[in-house]
Design a protein around this motif. Sequence first.
Motif, PDB file in Angstrom:
ATOM      1  N   MET A 194       0.632  -1.075  -0.002  1.00 35.97           N
ATOM      2  CA  MET A 194       0.039  -0.101   0.103  1.00 35.97           C
ATOM      3  C   MET A 194       1.051   1.282  -0.040  1.00 35.97           C
ATOM      4  O   MET A 194       1.903   1.191   0.795  1.00 35.97           O
ATOM      5  N   GLU A 195       0.572   2.042  -0.640  1.00 32.32           N
ATOM      6  CA  GLU A 195       1.368   3.571  -0.691  1.00 32.32           C
ATOM      7  C   GLU A 195       0.382   4.622  -1.171  1.00 32.32           C
ATOM      8  O   GLU A 195      -0.585   4.423  -2.116  1.00 32.32           O
ATOM      9  N   TRP A 196       0.825   5.985  -0.732  1.00 34.66           N
ATOM     10  CA  TRP A 196       0.133   7.239  -1.036  1.00 34.66           C
ATOM     11  C   TRP A 196       0.949   7.852  -2.042  1.00 34.66           C
ATOM     12  O   TRP A 196       2.305   8.000  -1.843  1.00 34.66           O
ATOM     13  N   LEU A 197       0.338   8.431  -3.215  1.00 32.58           N
ATOM     14  CA  LEU A 197       1.254   9.135  -3.972  1.00 32.58           C
ATOM     15  C   LEU A 197       0.631  10.634  -4.285  1.00 32.58           C
ATOM     16  O   LEU A 197      -0.620  10.802  -4.139  1.00 32.58           O
ATOM     17  N   ARG A 198       1.348  11.484  -4.334  1.00 36.19           N
ATOM     18  CA  ARG A 198       1.121  12.936  -4.852  1.00 36.19           C
ATOM     19  C   ARG A 198       1.418  13.306  -6.230  1.00 36.19           C
ATOM     20  O   ARG A 198       2.423  13.205  -6.796  1.00 36.19           O
TER      21      ARG A 198
ATOM     22  N   THR B 185      -3.717  16.006  -6.150  1.00 36.48           N
ATOM     23  CA  THR B 185      -4.305  14.653  -6.110  1.00 36.48           C
ATOM     24  C   THR B 185      -3.426  13.948  -5.581  1.00 36.48           C
ATOM     25  O   THR B 185      -2.364  13.462  -5.586  1.00 36.48           O
ATOM     26  N   PHE B 186      -4.069  13.490  -4.320  1.00 34.68           N
ATOM     27  CA  PHE B 186      -3.450  12.340  -3.464  1.00 34.68           C
ATOM     28  C   PHE B 186      -4.272  10.723  -3.908  1.00 34.68           C
ATOM     29  O   PHE B 186      -5.443  10.831  -3.798  1.00 34.68           O
ATOM     30  N   THR B 187      -3.229  10.015  -4.383  1.00 35.92           N
ATOM     31  CA  THR B 187      -3.710   8.685  -4.888  1.00 35.92           C
ATOM     32  C   THR B 187      -3.217   7.502  -3.737  1.00 35.92           C
ATOM     33  O   THR B 187      -2.007   7.483  -3.834  1.00 35.92           O
TER      34      THR B 187
ATOM     35  N   VAL C 298      -8.081  11.328  -4.132  1.00 32.31           N
ATOM     36  CA  VAL C 298      -8.763  12.363  -3.660  1.00 32.31           C
ATOM     37  C   VAL C 298      -7.935  13.761  -4.180  1.00 32.31           C
ATOM     38  O   VAL C 298      -6.989  14.086  -4.243  1.00 32.31           O
ATOM     39  N   THR C 299      -8.830  14.495  -4.619  1.00 36.88           N
ATOM     40  CA  THR C 299      -8.629  15.926  -5.269  1.00 36.88           C
ATOM     41  C   THR C 299      -8.816  16.879  -4.137  1.00 36.88           C
ATOM     42  O   THR C 299      -9.820  17.295  -3.391  1.00 36.88           O
TER      43      THR C 299
END
Length: 421
Positions: free
Chosen positions: A310-314, A359-361, A377-378
């Motif tokens: 799992m990871e969050w991207l900017r 956007t955070f994905t 998420v925008t």
Amino acid sequence: MESDCPISLILFVLFIGGNCSIEETAVIKLPCLYGSPQHNLLDNQPLPPNTAWVVLGGGQDRKGENLDFEGITFILKDSPVNLTPFLKWGLEDLKCDITPYFTADTQILWPGVTNTDNVVDSWYIYTVKHNGGKFSAATFLTKLSETPEKKEDDKHHVLATFMLSTRTPRVYARLMDNVLLDCAFTVDHRADVSVSWNYRGRGRQEGKILSYNGATKMLQYNWKGVSMQVEELENGYASLLLRNVALKSEGLFICTVSVASLFAEQQIHLQIKERPNVKLNVDSVVTLKEGDERKFVYDASNYYPLDVNMEWLRELPSTELLPSLLNVIYSSHRKNHNGTYSLSCSFLYKASLQDDGVTFTCRVEHESLKKPIRNSVTLIVLPNDDSPVWMLALVVSLILLLLYCVIKYCRDRNTNKRKPY
């Protein structure tokens, strides 16, 4: 009668995995490894396998074919036990082995087979497996009697008598699925067959699932939630149906079929794969004022097996730059009551005007997924009313108002001051 597909075309189609039908005039030459029963005299270790060839198809007359190969050659006589349907995926994807079959000096009585003078070297087991896991087949071969003038040390004329196969050597299932474990057999004559299914799991866990005696026609179950259709045994099917599979069902299932003194088995590996359920703690659009803080949490639940990424991207708007990874905090893996797992991935964000439109994905990768799950998420960031710009404007306004009041006061005083004359 000639085949509608030339031999060269048939072999080409076999190599590329095509579906051109294979008729009796097509000769197939399959490279194999032959495991010799002999041992090295120096260290008593088994000798390395030798190169071998299996020749099948082409009907009874193979005079037009060159059968001179380097290594031992096994030439199969036509038989109701047909191996060619398993070769349609391409010869380069197959693994083939031949080994002598020993029965501890027990004589194998088989209809239509004349025992040779060398009983020890009369029977072989021929296994073919697809490297991609499409099938696995084990076939018993018996050497045919040869006259001394035709006897050759490196060429053996053999007959396929009994084959056991599966088209599901590896099965993937979700929890509570109904799963059919394929096990099929072919015998060159009508015979009573006995079948058993066994299980081998983790931690040396073993158990017998069922057994069927071909002589007495008795079927005994040792597991609940499984079934085998006895009436299908006449058609050569000994498949096992598992109902409502659970994690405890994961493991190795072994189908064993015996005819006379011949015993063959196929191993089927059942693996459970449960895809994660994902959930965000925020909506797809988040509006913040500059300086506000918000925690973004992404939950993945009820997945199996354990390994998950799992990871969050900017991601910047309207740019070709690659997304950048965010520093996140992971929870510990949580094990659920049904044996599946859950994990959370989060980060704390402080709003900045420069992130407006970003956007955070969150992306989740798991072996149960054909492609990663993505949820975005925008971000909309508004100026804060308490920001220094607005404070400065307010101070300036107050100063101007004060100056206006002072000036007006002075003018009014001068106007109302009495003259000395």
